[in-house]
Design an enzyme around this catalytic site. Sequence first.
Site: not given
Length: 405
Positions: A174, A176-178, A181
């Site tokens: 993922s 996009g999430d990392t 973050a």
Amino acid sequence: MPTPPPLSPHTGPLAGLKVLELGQLIAGPFAGKTLGDFGADVIKVEPPGDGDPLRLWRLLHQGTSVWWQVQSRNKRSVVLDLRTDQGRADVAALAAECDVLIENFKPGTLEKWGLGYETLAAANPGLVMLRISGYGQTGPYRDLPGFAVVAEAMGGLRHLMGEPGRPPVRAGVSLGDTLAALHGVIGVLLALQARQRSISPDAPKGRGQVVDVALYESVFNCMESLLPEYSAFGTVRQPAGSALPGIAPSNAYRCADGQVVIGGNGDSIFKRLMAAIGRDDLGADPGLADNAMRAARVDELDAAITAWTVQRSVADVVAVLQAASVPAGRIYTVADIAGDPHFLARGMIEAATTPDGLQLAVPGIVPKLSATPGAIRSPAPTLGQHTDQVLGSLAQRRKPGEAPA
């Protein structure tokens, strides 16, 4: 200058920073993990029942994801039900004592619970709130649900992944999430620096602010020349498989027993690469003297390199090219990573132990700080492991007769 002595694992550059993590799954908790790795006290709020859904994602050991041991290290787990008045009151009381609050709910959720930034900042003007969502806190798409897979597509990354003429593919993690973050952590550190500079008699602890991070924007921010090339030339960049369009030679090349990646696109590196594969004629060709010229003849160059690599093993190709100072390497699997001497020497494979004694290899800490390095100070908590400790301490700090917030 002498090397500073190693620090205790209970210290770090963010020691003393108190973080309240309300997020779930990946983006918010990855930001919390990163802050925790460098010394922040991260209090993770989880719902009753199963807790953060990540506890049950992918491969489980004794009912808990082994991923959890990475994502939630250096955190304390507190179970609170934000659907209840008491749960929300406890969160508000904790936020009043924290430096940073992390959340990745759908925009408007905290406001619905009476926990919006304006409300919390009235009691704690120095609070920095990191808000991670699919599309950000404003704009026409703010209320749409957004996961990493959608953000990667909207941010321009998904279109570039895969082979020409075939449907785009996903990286398998993922991103996009990392990426969101990591942008969030940058934003938090910037906001804390600004808070420090805003200290005044009227604001003895400084003034906090909201850090608004959108998944799609975090992906888009990494898209290099995508937009200016479209703006200037109308060029819509297309997928190119393992190649890097406009940069040559740089690709993955077939070997007798696998593939190797080679980056031979620097002018001097290109000459060394051509010498190593026995093609000094190409290295000395004035029509290949710079990258623009090489990019125009990339098919010819890739064919020449492949003609050499396909006759050799990956190990032989890597050995020859590394000896010639040409960037090259095999394509690692996790098995390669786990046993690689460089990963080990750099501390990128660390150990963790689950509550029942299972020994796990987990990723080490990035980035490397010479004087104040990060550390794995505590293992991932069991659900609600620190509820009594945290809420009991909160109750003790209330004035006699004072009602919960």
